[in-house]
Motif scaffolding. Structure first.
Motif: not given
Lengths: 345, 308
Positions: A121-128, A224-229, A334-340
């Protein structure tokens, strides 16, 4: 060959996490329905017994049941307490430790399905393009005791009290009723039973409502928060009790540049600020999940290492650091990756 | 205090005795009539095969013995069948306890927990002239590291068999509104298009036909009435019993086999998906502010300003 497939420790860990996600969520379907009886039944990660397809389940449900049905009931009939009352619990803890001894808290950082879901989910958050909300040192200090409180009250105290008749029977496994892994892993198998709120009694309803609300919060917060639980997970505190007994260690040596650097702190998904400021035993903090990101992002040779029986499994190096930051920032961007979804200006 | 305990003990003894009498009286008469279908009185012949009121098919009643925390012995009571012993297969067939013959006494047969633990297939067999009748069930002893029971389930134990595919594992059980597969086979070979009868202690009855592979998909009926809780099926949850039965004639003999087990209420009994989703959504809304980009404040450190 291996270096091509796994150019970084992060890639290797991610692969292990995905494999373990399948084992802990769908393992029964892949390896046979009865696999759950045959591995540990006391896994040091949140593999959920309510997931009908899991290949194994976590130690916490076993603890709660044994405290509720065996030790609690036996304490009531105090004169009948014999060693055999405690034997199943001792066996469970010993089995847990046999697994834990090898990987230590890497069960949190590499195996736990709930940890993996939050990381995804955090990775998805970065892409978003969502922001990163980091915990400052004083905030972290405030959150840290919660995991011990949950362990003492929900995993140990209430099940024991229920077994002794001092608490309602529905409080026999209260942690499982609020555990977000129960909802995450069952939903991943398309099972909607666990997300349906139990309405039989007020206690069922209250625990269920709390669990569902916490699950919903964690799912969104993880963007938006790493490993909240993980920060309040009672299995993290349970594992922390044993972490000094395993030969798998995070080792950090004293190094002058550390005070001014702080990259490892930024890389730590648990916001363990001690990793940048301390060394020795204090650097291997109770919140550490042995994910190895601090070692990956330490720009100096062998300052941070993961060791097993003193043997170096992975150590920081300047060359590795340079490669690593080209792919991903210490915060996980992520570097040089698409941000959705880029931030609106 | 002691006086109170004595009074409580007497009260409990009276209550249980009267409950036992109330249970046995109607079931005895009803089951005598039920067993008349097979032409002879099995219970009277052997002094075993205690009658069961809700079905005429042979069944095995299995109950834990002693304190719940010990759970080292189970008592197996055959019902509607006159057997002189119970055959028990453990999930580790090559173990010395892989197959055991359990002698029957008036209380039933004692199944001790072997070191191999795990699943046990239990069966009682009766052969009278040209009629062969088998009652079968499964009992599970929780055991870490127990052998995979698939071989034990698939091992041929009798001529006509109904084999769960699979049996509910630990932390799982048969429940209303669920579909479970069973294999019907004769002498180890699947029996296609075989009629299977399902009966439940809540009064449901239906007939099913196996497919070309001998597999029948059984939908456990949701037949719990709101006003009756039924028996408790572990953890205080309401439960009932079902039996699956098949009959097959071959070589001048008539084979009847039955498999019985307990089942619980529907997974969604006393659960609300709408409320569950509602509270999940509430939690999600609570986390939404975290997704918003914060504006940099005057007294923010340079690093925080950069993050913002």
């Amino acid at each position: 060959m291996l270096k091509k497939i796994f150019p970084t420790l992060g890639r290797f860990r991610f692969t292990v996490q995905i494999v373990m996600l399948f084992v802990t969520v769908y393992g029964g379907a892949l390896l046979g329905s009865y696999t759950v009886d045959r591995i540990s039944q006391a896994l040091p990660s949140l593999a959920c017994a309510f997931d009908k397809q899991t290949a194994d389940h976590c130690i916490l449900i076993v603890n709660q049941h044994q405290l509720h049905h065996r030790i609690g009931e036996a304490l009531v009939k105090a004169q009948e307490i014999t060693l055999k009352v405690f034997v199943p619990t001792l066996i469970s803890v010993a089995t847990f430790f046999a697994f834990f001894f090898v990987l230590n808290k890497a069960f949190c950082g590499w195996v736990c399905p709930m940890g993996t879901v939050q990381e995804l989910l955090y990775r998805i958050g970065r892409r978003l393009g969502r922001p990163l909300n980091r915990f400052k040192p004083d905030n972290v200090e405030r959150v840290r005791p919660v995991k011990w409180l949950l362990l003492l009250v929900l995993v140990l105290g209430l099940p024991l009290a229920a077994g002794m008749g001092y608490a309602a029977n529905e409080l026999g496994d209260p942690y499982c009723q609020v555990c977000p892994s129960r909802l995450a892993t069952t939903l991943l198998t398309a099972d909607t039973e666990q997300i349906a709120l139990r309405t039989g009694t007020n206690i069922n309803f209250f625990l269920g409502a709390l669990g569902n609300a916490m699950f919903g919060f964690v799912v969104i917060a993880a963007l938006a928060v790493r490993q909240p639980f993980c920060r309040i997970c009672p299995l993290l505190s349970w594992n922390a009790m044993f972490q000094k007994l395993s030969p798998m260690r995070l080792v950090k040596k004293q190094y002058d540049k550390c005070e001014k650097c702080g990259v490892c702190e930024k890389a730590c998904p648990m916001d363990i600020h001690e990793i940048g400021r301390e060394h020795g035993n204090k650097a291997f903090h109770e919140d550490c999940t042995l994910c190895g990101r601090c070692a990956e992002y330490c720009p100096d040779d062998d300052v941070i290492q993961i060791r097993f029986f003193g043997i170096r499994l992975f150590g920081s190096s300047r060359d590795y650091y340079k490669t690593r930051v080209k792919r991903e920032s210490p915060e996980g961007m992520p570097k040089n990756r698409v941000i959705w979804l880029k931030q609106a200006k | 205090m002691k006086r109170n305990q004595l009074m409580l003990g007497v009260l409990l003894a009276i209550t249980s005795a009267s409950a036992g009498a109330a249970e046995s009286a109607p079931s005895a008469t009803e089951s005598m009539a039920a067993m008349a279908h097979s032409g002879h009185d099995h219970a009277a012949m052997m002094g075993m095969g205690k009658p069961m009121s809700w079905t005429a098919y042979p069944t095995l009643k299995v109950k834990s013995s002693g304190e719940s925390r010990e759970r080292m012995v189970a008592i197996v009571v055959p019902q509607n069948i006159a057997a002189d012993g119970i055959d028990a297969w453990s999930n580790n067939l090559i173990d010395e306890n892989g197959r055991r013959r359990l002698p029957l006494d008036m209380a039933g047969a004692k199944l001790d927990k072997p070191t191999s633990g795990g699943f046990h297939w239990l069966a009682a067999r009766e052969e009278q002239d040209s009629a062969v009748r088998v009652a079968s069930s499964v009992y599970y002893y929780g055991e870490r590291g127990a052998a995979n029971p698939t071989d034990m389930f698939m091992h041929q134990k009798h001529e006509l068999e109904i084999v769960p595919q699979p049996y509910p594992r630990e932390h799982s059980r048969y429940r209303a509104n669920e579909d479970w597969k069973f294999l019907v086979r004769f002498n180890g070979q699947p029996l296609p298009e075989q009629k299977i009868v399902l009966e439940t202690s809540n009064g449901s009855r239906s007939e099913l036909i196996s497919d070309a592979q001998g597999v029948v998909v059984v939908s456990i009926p949701d037949d719990f009435k709101a006003e009756t809780e039924g028996k408790k099926a572990g953890h205080g949850r309401p439960g009932a019993d079902f039996v699956l039965a098949a009959e097959h004639a071959d070589g001048g003999k008539n084979y009847l086999t039955a498999f019985n087990a307990a089942y619980g209420k529907s997974a969604f009994d006393q659960r609300s998906i709408a409320m569950g989703l509602g509270f999940t959504l509430l939690g999600m809304l609570g986390a939404v502010p975290l997704l918003r980009h914060r504006k940099a404040k005057k007294n923010d450190a340079p690093e925080q300003k950069a993050e913002a």
